[in-house]
Design a protein around this motif. Structure first.
Motif, short mmCIF file in Angstrom:
data_model
loop_
_atom_site.label_atom_id
_atom_site.label_comp_id
_atom_site.label_asym_id
_atom_site.label_seq_id
_atom_site.Cartn_x
_atom_site.Cartn_y
_atom_site.Cartn_z
N TYR A 44 0.84 -1.20 0.00
CA TYR A 44 0.00 0.00 0.00
C TYR A 44 0.88 1.25 0.00
N GLY A 45 0.47 2.22 -0.78
CA GLY A 45 1.26 3.45 -0.89
C GLY A 45 2.53 3.18 -1.67
N LYS A 114 -1.10 -0.77 -4.35
CA LYS A 114 -2.43 -0.17 -4.21
C LYS A 114 -2.28 1.14 -3.45
N PRO A 115 -3.21 2.07 -3.67
CA PRO A 115 -3.14 3.33 -2.93
C PRO A 115 -3.29 3.08 -1.43
#
Length: 159
Positions: A44-45, A114-115
């Protein structure tokens, strides 16, 4: 403070993020399960946030070192050492951790980006481990590369 007021001290071990135990819920254990199932790893990120990891056997060794160095009981004011951090001393980025897990066995597994969830903050986390070295004579024995392979093997052996 209360322990001092009551007249006893203690030695406290503060562990970094443990990994390598089957069923753990940290990111390294989640990655190990995903690799064993050949599922993609999710980062994530940007994955640049860092955390300090310590393999479970190294954590067990730290407890053993503490018992040998501090004696028993560990709550005796004469042998109290206060808090001792048990970590790697070298935090690793989530992105790099995912890369190590991804290539830890053949075939490798993909890494999905993924964000980050809205409002989620992941500060870098690491522990100073000088007291572990100086007070109880402990040093990390399992390098992250080896720990990753051992964690995946533990997942495989447990299923």
């Amino acid at each position: 403070a209360e322990a001092v007021w009551l007249g006893f001290g203690g030695t406290v071990l503060r562990f970094a993020n443990l990994y390598g135990g089957v069923g753990g819920d940290g990111v390294a254990d989640k990655f190990a399960r995903a690799v064993h199932r050949l599922d993609p790893l999710t980062v994530y990120g940007d994955g640049q946030q860092k955390l300090d990891l310590v393999y479970v056997y190294d954590a067990a060794r730290a407890v053993e070192h503490t018992l040998h160095r501090c004696g028993a009981p560990m709550f005796d004011p004469a042998t109290a050492r206060g808090p001792i951090n048990i970590g790697s001393g070298a935090p690793i980025s989530i992105r790099r951790l995912a890369e190590l897990f991804s290539t830890s066995q053949f075939p490798g597994v993909p890494i999905e980006h993924k964000p980050a969830p809205a409002g989620k903050l992941w500060p870098d986390r690491s522990l100073g481990i000088g007291r572990a070295r100086d007070w109880i004579g402990w040093r990390l024995a399992t390098r992250i590369e080896n720990g990753v392979r051992l964690a995946v093997a533990a997942e495989a052996a447990a299923s």
